[in-house]
Design a protein around this motif. Structure first.
Motif, PDB file in Angstrom:
ATOM      1  N   THR A  47       0.843  -1.190   0.000  1.00 43.71           N
ATOM      2  CA  THR A  47       0.000   0.000   0.000  1.00 43.71           C
ATOM      3  C   THR A  47       0.883   1.245   0.000  1.00 43.71           C
ATOM      4  OG1 THR A  47      -1.770  -1.169   1.138  1.00 43.71           O
ATOM      5  CG2 THR A  47      -1.824   1.237   1.242  1.00 43.71           C
ATOM      6  N   PHE A  48       1.912   1.236   0.834  1.00 44.58           N
ATOM      7  CA  PHE A  48       2.886   2.325   0.911  1.00 44.58           C
ATOM      8  C   PHE A  48       3.520   2.550  -0.465  1.00 44.58           C
ATOM      9  CE2 PHE A  48       7.167   3.898   1.426  1.00 44.58           C
ATOM     10  CZ  PHE A  48       7.104   4.822   2.452  1.00 44.58           C
ATOM     11  N   LEU A  49       3.995   1.480  -1.085  1.00 45.42           N
ATOM     12  CA  LEU A  49       4.634   1.587  -2.403  1.00 45.42           C
ATOM     13  C   LEU A  49       3.656   2.093  -3.450  1.00 45.42           C
ATOM     14  CD1 LEU A  49       6.743  -1.693  -2.348  1.00 45.42           C
ATOM     15  CD2 LEU A  49       7.633   0.663  -2.379  1.00 45.42           C
ATOM     16  N   GLY A  50       2.428   1.610  -3.401  1.00 37.96           N
ATOM     17  CA  GLY A  50       1.423   2.076  -4.353  1.00 37.96           C
ATOM     18  C   GLY A  50       1.175   3.566  -4.230  1.00 37.96           C
ATOM     19  N   ARG A  51       1.084   4.050  -3.017  1.00 38.65           N
ATOM     20  CA  ARG A  51       0.867   5.489  -2.792  1.00 38.65           C
ATOM     21  C   ARG A  51       2.077   6.300  -3.230  1.00 38.65           C
ATOM     22  NH1 ARG A  51      -1.834   4.754   3.151  1.00 38.65           N
ATOM     23  NH2 ARG A  51      -3.909   4.168   2.422  1.00 38.65           N
ATOM     24  N   LEU A  59      11.567   4.107  -8.467  1.00 35.95           N
ATOM     25  CA  LEU A  59      11.850   2.899  -7.680  1.00 35.95           C
ATOM     26  C   LEU A  59      12.966   3.117  -6.669  1.00 35.95           C
ATOM     27  CD1 LEU A  59      11.478  -0.038 -10.213  1.00 35.95           C
ATOM     28  CD2 LEU A  59       9.946   0.634  -8.370  1.00 35.95           C
ATOM     29  N   GLY A  60      13.997   3.853  -7.051  1.00 34.94           N
ATOM     30  CA  GLY A  60      15.080   4.132  -6.112  1.00 34.94           C
ATOM     31  C   GLY A  60      14.596   4.931  -4.921  1.00 34.94           C
ATOM     32  N   GLU A  61      13.768   5.933  -5.202  1.00 35.29           N
ATOM     33  CA  GLU A  61      13.202   6.732  -4.122  1.00 35.29           C
ATOM     34  C   GLU A  61      12.268   5.884  -3.259  1.00 35.29           C
ATOM     35  OE1 GLU A  61      12.922  11.115  -6.248  1.00 35.29           O
ATOM     36  OE2 GLU A  61      11.561   9.521  -6.897  1.00 35.29           O
ATOM     37  N   CYS A  62      11.488   5.032  -3.906  1.00 30.72           N
ATOM     38  CA  CYS A  62      10.591   4.136  -3.153  1.00 30.72           C
ATOM     39  C   CYS A  62      11.390   3.210  -2.250  1.00 30.72           C
ATOM     40  CB  CYS A  62       9.729   3.310  -4.106  1.00 30.72           C
ATOM     41  SG  CYS A  62       8.388   4.235  -4.871  1.00 30.72           S
ATOM     42  N   ARG A  63      12.497   2.706  -2.752  1.00 28.84           N
ATOM     43  CA  ARG A  63      13.352   1.819  -1.954  1.00 28.84           C
ATOM     44  C   ARG A  63      13.856   2.571  -0.719  1.00 28.84           C
ATOM     45  NH1 ARG A  63      15.452  -2.703  -3.535  1.00 28.84           N
ATOM     46  NH2 ARG A  63      15.260  -2.214  -5.745  1.00 28.84           N
TER      47      ARG A  63
END
Length: 133
Positions: A47-51, A59-63
């Motif tokens: 859910t966090f990644l989807g938002r 993707l790097g920032e999401c990581r």
């Protein structure tokens, strides 16, 4: 929970969930049958990644954001720095889009849009620059 249930709960497609696992963003457990077995924590992370992806984080920032989210001893300054960097990228893209729009609007206004063949839009698109010659 299986991948279909997690996809339905999080709004993240199953194909994307598999990709996130392949690139090491998430690591769901495996049942005795070898199938992915997602926990409530996995659901929260997806859910966090989807938002984050909806907000345009790469993707790097999401990581990095996910690692900070998992780290209860994190400094919010690190999170803010990532978000500020992303905001600057968005602002730059918006400026580029506004300039693009202004140029196209001028060209559309300059084009008579009649039965004659001359058209400033096509003339501008067909003009070579020094870099192209």
């Amino acid at each position: 929970m299986n991948i279909g249930e997690v996809a339905a709960r999080t709004g993240v497609p199953a194909k994307t969930i598999r990709y996130y696992e392949d690139v090491g963003l998430i690591a769901p457990g495996r049942g005795g049958n070898g199938y992915r077995a997602f926990s409530d924590r996995d659901v929260h992370e997806l859910t966090f990644l989807g938002r984050a992806r909806v907000l345009g984080f790469g993707l790097g920032e999401c990581r990095a954001l996910l690692a900070l989210w998992r780290d209860e001893g994190r400094a919010s300054a690190e999170v803010r720095a990532i978000a500020e960097g992303h905001l600057a990228e968005i602002d730059a893209r918006l400026a580029d889009l506004q300039a693009m729009r202004a140029t196209l609007a001028r060209l559309v206004t300059a084009c008579a849009g009649n039965d004659r063949p001359d058209c400033p839009i096509l003339e501008t698109l067909g003009t070579t620059t020094k870099d192209e010659t």
